[in-house]
Design an enzyme around this catalytic site. Structure first.
Site, short mmCIF file in Angstrom:
data_model
loop_
_atom_site.label_atom_id
_atom_site.label_comp_id
_atom_site.label_asym_id
_atom_site.label_seq_id
_atom_site.Cartn_x
_atom_site.Cartn_y
_atom_site.Cartn_z
N SER A 1 0.81 -1.22 0.00
CA SER A 1 0.00 0.00 0.00
C SER A 1 0.85 1.27 0.00
CB SER A 1 -0.92 0.02 1.22
OG SER A 1 -1.84 -1.04 1.17
N ASN B 1 -5.41 -13.19 -1.64
CA ASN B 1 -6.56 -14.08 -1.51
C ASN B 1 -6.38 -15.02 -0.32
OD1 ASN B 1 -8.10 -13.11 -3.67
ND2 ASN B 1 -7.03 -14.40 -5.15
N GLU C 1 -6.35 -5.43 3.95
CA GLU C 1 -6.31 -6.57 3.03
C GLU C 1 -7.60 -6.67 2.20
OE1 GLU C 1 -4.46 -10.24 3.97
OE2 GLU C 1 -3.31 -9.37 5.63
N SER D 1 -14.41 -3.97 2.86
CA SER D 1 -15.65 -4.75 2.71
C SER D 1 -16.26 -4.54 1.33
CB SER D 1 -16.65 -4.37 3.80
OG SER D 1 -16.23 -4.87 5.05
#
Length: 420
Positions: free
Chosen positions: A164, A277, A400, A403
């Site tokens: 990030s 993932n 990560e 939502s």
């Protein structure tokens, strides 16, 4: 202790702990198909059960007494970090050859969940180190890279995953950090933001673009050590998971040997997508453990606290709230372990991971918030530690993959399935 107990796990086939004999009674049944035993999602191998018990003891006995102090100081106790390494919890899936426990992915999820029941800050440290940093090296590193770095990451050196940036959050591949070739080195310039473990870490996986003209296909993953010149800048003051460090990193002409590229030039975006993932299952486990920890602290109080001549937990209104929270916990648990088992079995799990992370983060916020209310004024104080679970829960909907990103991922799979 954990290392020895878990080495018999070879990250392979799922061996059920027990077999349930067929019965005519619907309440006790098992389905056998060509020798395959089908089990519930809360059936674990004996080794996994042993692993859970060991991690639970460490969390309660070693981490528990230091939780409040670490939260208030906003700092991870070095003895906790050392303890994680000593107990084999920082190389859970790593091979024994490289100093790891050589356990299953599900074992890593179990460890993350059990640590989060006591302190989500310690849990996320373990999570990022195992599911992101170690996994990238195990899956994409050369043999030479694995031989050099995995023993360090298993036994003594904390890792950090640096993706990030100030301008690239959910749009992670808009990153601006650049890398230019200079002889047998790459020179990196740029900065990273919101980087977990970064204050204590000594090994960093840094994503930088080696060819901006190629867009995200220029993104490359480099491995660096702090002493190469990684600058730890601002340490964030956060609402929750305060003991887990979150910092800004600066790279000013950071020179990294060419052999420290992982997975090849321009392959960083592929590594990040696949690893995140897996990491989302880890965050789901963290949020699940957090919610369970709050539930476990609050519910006993409702049966001890008496008002109007009876325990408050026996009033119907409270009974319904507690029951609904238990249902939410169970659904989060099933989603999380279903995603973990699918990953372990080599099946697709991207949608399932997104579902697990999304729902577990929602459950964590709801259950921890309810737990405060069940305990009334006591729950609002720092003394019980319940309010900390609520503060810690907010990050689950953010890092990560927010939502909304999880919902977008789920929606894409639904569209793909139903638009054909």
């Amino acid at each position: 202790m954990f290392r020895a107990a878990s080495r018999s796990l070879r990250a392979t086939k799922y061996r059920p702990k027990r077999l349930v004999e067929p019965s005519r009674m619907f309440s006790v049944s098992a389905i056998r198909t060509e020798g395959l035993q089908l089990n519930s999602l809360d059936t674990f191998t004996e080794e996994e059960d042993m692993f859970r018990d060991s991690v639970k003891r460490f969390a309660v006995d070693v981490v528990g007494p230091k939780v409040r102090e670490m939260d208030e100081k906003e700092s991870m106790d070095p003895n906790i970090i050392q303890g994680l390494f000593e107990q084999g919890l920082m190389g859970i899936e790593t091979s024994a050859e490289h100093g790891g426990a050589e356990a299953s992915f599900v074992s890593a999820i179990i460890a993350i969940e059990e640590l989060a029941k006591v302190d989500p800050s310690v849990s996320v440290m373990c999570d990022v180190h195992n599911t992101l940093v170690n996994t990238i090296l195990r899956k994409y590193g050369t043999k030479e890279q694995q031989d050099k770095w995995l023993p360090l990451l298993s036994e003594s050196k904390l890792g950090s995953f640096c993706l990030s940036e100030p301008v690239s959050g959910s749009d992670a591949f808009a990153l601006q950090t650049r890398a230019k070739k200079d002889g047998d080195h790459w020179v990196i310039n740029g900065s990273k933001m919101w980087i977990t473990n970064s204050h204590e870490a000594e090994i960093f996986l840094i994503f930088a673009n080696v060819d901006p003209s190629k867009g995200y296909k220029g993104i490359t993953c480099f491995i660096a050590t702090k002493d190469m010149g990684v600058q730890i800048a601002k340490k964030e003051e956060k609402l929750g998971i305060r003991a887990s460090s979150t910092c800004t990193l600066n790279f000013d002409d950071l020179r990294i040997p060419a052999e420290n590229i992982i997975g090849g030039e321009g392959k960083g975006y592929k590594l990040a997508i696949e690893i995140l993932n897996e990491g989302r299952i880890g965050i789901a486990a963290q949020m699940l453990g957090l919610a369970q920890g709050a539930f476990d602290k609050a519910v006993p109080y409702t049966y001890q606290r008496t008002q109007f001549g009876q325990p408050i937990g026996t009033f119907q209104g409270m009974q319904f709230q507690i029951a609904e929270a238990a249902v939410e916990l169970e659904t989060a648990r099933l989603l999380t372990y279903n995603a973990a088992r699918r990953k372990e079995e080599g099946r697709s799990f991207t949608k399932e991971a997104a579902m697990a992370k999304y729902w577990a983060s929602q459950v964590a916020q709801h259950v921890s918030g309810s737990a405060i209310e069940w305990c009334g004024g006591v729950g609002f104080t720092r003394e019980t530690g319940i309010e900390k679970f609520w503060r810690d829960s907010k990050i689950g909907a953010i890092y990560e993959g927010t939502s909304n990103i999880q919902l977008q991922t789920i929606a894409k799979f639904i569209q793909q399935e139903y638009s054909q």
